[in-house]
Write a protein that holds these residues in place. Structure first.
Motif, short mmCIF file in Angstrom:
data_model
loop_
_atom_site.label_atom_id
_atom_site.label_comp_id
_atom_site.label_asym_id
_atom_site.label_seq_id
_atom_site.Cartn_x
_atom_site.Cartn_y
_atom_site.Cartn_z
N ALA A 269 -5.90 -13.76 -71.64
CA ALA A 269 -5.40 -14.16 -70.32
C ALA A 269 -6.41 -13.80 -69.23
O ALA A 269 -6.66 -14.59 -68.32
CB ALA A 269 -4.04 -13.51 -70.04
N ALA A 270 -7.00 -12.61 -69.33
CA ALA A 270 -8.01 -12.20 -68.36
C ALA A 270 -9.24 -13.10 -68.44
O ALA A 270 -9.81 -13.50 -67.42
CB ALA A 270 -8.41 -10.74 -68.57
N LEU A 271 -9.63 -13.46 -69.66
CA LEU A 271 -10.77 -14.35 -69.85
C LEU A 271 -10.50 -15.72 -69.26
O LEU A 271 -11.35 -16.28 -68.55
CB LEU A 271 -11.09 -14.47 -71.35
N ALA A 272 -9.33 -16.27 -69.51
CA ALA A 272 -8.97 -17.59 -68.97
C ALA A 272 -8.97 -17.56 -67.44
O ALA A 272 -9.45 -18.51 -66.80
CB ALA A 272 -7.61 -18.02 -69.50
N ALA A 273 -8.46 -16.49 -66.87
CA ALA A 273 -8.45 -16.37 -65.40
C ALA A 273 -9.86 -16.30 -64.85
O ALA A 273 -10.19 -16.95 -63.85
CB ALA A 273 -7.65 -15.14 -64.98
N ARG A 274 -10.72 -15.56 -65.50
CA ARG A 274 -12.12 -15.46 -65.06
C ARG A 274 -12.84 -16.80 -65.18
O ARG A 274 -13.60 -17.18 -64.32
CB ARG A 274 -12.89 -14.41 -65.86
N GLN A 275 -12.58 -17.50 -66.29
CA GLN A 275 -13.21 -18.80 -66.49
C GLN A 275 -12.73 -19.80 -65.45
O GLN A 275 -13.52 -20.60 -64.95
CB GLN A 275 -12.93 -19.32 -67.91
N ALA A 276 -11.44 -19.76 -65.10
CA ALA A 276 -10.90 -20.66 -64.09
C ALA A 276 -11.51 -20.35 -62.73
O ALA A 276 -11.87 -21.27 -61.98
CB ALA A 276 -9.38 -20.55 -64.04
N SER A 277 -11.65 -19.09 -62.40
CA SER A 277 -12.27 -18.70 -61.13
C SER A 277 -13.73 -19.15 -61.07
O SER A 277 -14.19 -19.65 -60.05
CB SER A 277 -12.22 -17.18 -60.93
N ARG A 278 -14.42 -18.98 -62.16
CA ARG A 278 -15.83 -19.38 -62.22
C ARG A 278 -15.96 -20.89 -62.07
O ARG A 278 -16.82 -21.38 -61.34
CB ARG A 278 -16.43 -18.91 -63.54
N ALA A 279 -15.12 -21.64 -62.76
CA ALA A 279 -15.16 -23.10 -62.67
C ALA A 279 -14.85 -23.56 -61.25
O ALA A 279 -15.50 -24.47 -60.73
CB ALA A 279 -14.18 -23.72 -63.66
N ALA A 280 -13.87 -22.91 -60.62
CA ALA A 280 -13.53 -23.26 -59.24
C ALA A 280 -14.69 -22.97 -58.31
O ALA A 280 -15.00 -23.76 -57.40
CB ALA A 280 -12.27 -22.51 -58.79
N ALA A 281 -15.37 -21.86 -58.51
CA ALA A 281 -16.52 -21.51 -57.68
C ALA A 281 -17.65 -22.52 -57.87
O ALA A 281 -18.28 -22.95 -56.90
CB ALA A 281 -17.02 -20.10 -58.01
N PHE A 282 -17.90 -22.92 -59.09
CA PHE A 282 -18.94 -23.92 -59.34
C PHE A 282 -18.58 -25.25 -58.66
O PHE A 282 -19.45 -25.93 -58.12
CB PHE A 282 -19.16 -24.14 -60.84
N ASP A 283 -17.29 -25.63 -58.69
CA ASP A 283 -16.87 -26.87 -58.04
C ASP A 283 -17.08 -26.81 -56.54
O ASP A 283 -17.45 -27.80 -55.92
CB ASP A 283 -15.41 -27.17 -58.36
N VAL A 284 -16.83 -25.66 -55.92
CA VAL A 284 -16.98 -25.51 -54.49
C VAL A 284 -18.45 -25.65 -54.08
O VAL A 284 -18.78 -26.29 -53.09
CB VAL A 284 -16.43 -24.14 -54.02
N PHE A 285 -19.33 -25.08 -54.88
CA PHE A 285 -20.74 -25.05 -54.51
C PHE A 285 -21.57 -26.16 -55.18
O PHE A 285 -22.78 -26.18 -55.05
CB PHE A 285 -21.35 -23.69 -54.84
N LYS A 286 -20.90 -27.07 -55.87
CA LYS A 286 -21.60 -28.15 -56.54
C LYS A 286 -22.25 -29.07 -55.50
O LYS A 286 -21.60 -29.47 -54.53
CB LYS A 286 -20.63 -28.96 -57.40
#
Length: 65
Positions: A45-62
């Motif tokens: 669950a912690a890994l999935a949350a971190r991956q989702a946060s990372r993906a969201a950050a990449f989308d913002v700065f894409k």
């Protein structure tokens, strides 16, 4: 007055990775398996949350295409 089993404080189950298992009963092994399954679920669950946060950050700065 004698203590009943459910009046006694429960010992905290701790499992050290790699520890010898010879002295553990079937019940102890089952308890540790459940403990480790719960910990794996918590880690996943912690890994999935971190991956989702990372993906969201990449989308913002894409940068646009």
């Amino acid at each position: 007055m004698a203590l009943r089993d459910d009046d006694e404080p429960r010992r905290k189950v701790v499992h050290d990775i790699g520890q010898p298992l010879d002295a553990l009963s079937v019940g102890d092994l089952e308890e540790r398996i459940e403990l480790l399954r719960a910990e794996i679920a918590r880690l996943e669950a912690a890994l999935a949350a971190r991956q989702a946060s990372r993906a969201a950050a990449f989308d913002v700065f894409k940068l646009p295409g």
